[in-house]
Design an enzyme around this catalytic site. Structure first.
Site, PDB file in Angstrom:
ATOM      1  N   THR A  74       2.428  -1.541   0.473  1.00 12.28           N
ATOM      2  CA  THR A  74       1.515  -1.079   1.447  1.00 12.28           C
ATOM      3  C   THR A  74       2.121  -1.887   2.940  1.00 12.28           C
ATOM      4  O   THR A  74       3.049  -2.339   2.560  1.00 12.28           O
ATOM      5  CB  THR A  74      -0.040  -1.434   1.304  1.00 12.28           C
ATOM      6  OG1 THR A  74      -0.744  -0.549   2.275  1.00 12.28           O
ATOM      7  CG2 THR A  74      -0.212  -2.751   1.636  1.00 12.28           C
ATOM      8  N   CYS A 119       1.376   2.571  -1.972  1.00  9.39           N
ATOM      9  CA  CYS A 119       0.700   2.333  -3.214  1.00  9.39           C
ATOM     10  C   CYS A 119       1.571   2.895  -4.356  1.00  9.39           C
ATOM     11  O   CYS A 119       0.869   2.947  -5.456  1.00  9.39           O
ATOM     12  CB  CYS A 119      -0.936   2.849  -3.000  1.00  9.39           C
ATOM     13  SG  CYS A 119      -1.598   2.027  -1.884  1.00  9.39           S
TER      14      CYS A 119
END
EC number: 2.3.1.181
Length: 245
Positions: free
Chosen positions: A95, A194
């Site tokens: 992320t 992700c």
């Protein structure tokens, strides 16, 4: 009697510095639990709960089970763009952290609440769902994917607004969540966020069409955290001096 959670805003702080602080607080709590066990049955560990808020300079972070190939740019490109890359010990994949994003790191002794990491993650999600709900946004969960989403069940429309990844040692938590408030979403073009190919990333600013006051959103998070965890939130100045803030 309600558990007390000490809330500190660290301001803008390098990722590694915040990580080191979390590790320090986690160790203080696990040491306290070990000391209580050594005292024998009935001894109460003198653990302390913390909720750290901060903002990081641009950085991509990869979880311990993440895939490095989800970073789509080279080391040279990262250096040219002024973006760090850090491999962490949290859960989850890759992320981004950067300006106008609220990063929250709860360091909590779950045994003084409930010894259930799944319930903890669902409660963190609920904090964010209620927070963005205050701004007219309908946050939801996506089956098998930790975090908070908008329209996760609509093909081609699912978008993540808050990423989550935690670590838990002897039921003491660290790492946490990153809520995109007015975040520059172009940084997410350099990664597969992700590790999920078919879903995009969004921000509160993009969804509401206006720039939001980060301090106000943070206050709403604290309010909902207190409610969902049944805790008393105490403003702290524990780290202000040592972090020069």
């Amino acid at each position: 009697m309600k558990q007390q959670i000490i809330v500190n805003d660290l301001g803008r702080i390098p990722y590694q510095e915040a990580w080191d602080l979390q590790e320090k607080l986690l160790k203080e709590n696990t040491d306290a639990k070990a000391a209580a066990r050594a005292e024998g049955e009935g001894a109460v560990p003198q653990t302390r709960h913390h909720l750290l808020f901060c903002e990081h300079p641009p950085v991509y972070t990869l979880g311990k089970s993440g895939h490095p190939e989800n970073l789509l740019v080279s080391d040279e490109e990262l250096a040219a763009k002024g973006i760090q890359y850090v491999q962490t010990n949290r859960g989850g994949d890759i992320t981004f952290h950067g300006a106008d994003q609220i990063v929250g790191y709860p360091i909590i002794d779950l045994e003084r609440f409930y010894a259930d990491i799944g319930r903890y993650l669902r409660n963190l999600e609920e904090v964010i769902i209620r927070t963005i709900g205050d701004y007219g946004l309908t946050g939801e969960r996506s089956s098998g994917e930790t975090g908070v989403w908008l329209e996760p069940g609509v093909p081609g429309r699912a978008r993540k607004i808050c990423a989550m990844g935690v670590r838990c040692s002897r039921w003491v938590t660290m790492h946490g969540f990153a809520l995109n408030v007015n975040t520059d979403l172009s940084y997410f073009n350099n990664i597969i966020p992700c590790g999920i190919q078919d879903k995009s990333v969004t921000s509160m600013q993009k969804e509401t069409g206006r720039t939001l006051p980060v301090e106000e959103v943070r206050a709403r998070i604290v309010h909902h955290f207190a409610d969902i965890f049944g805790a008393e939130m105490v403003e702290g100045a524990l780290f202000a001096a040592e972090n020069g803030r």
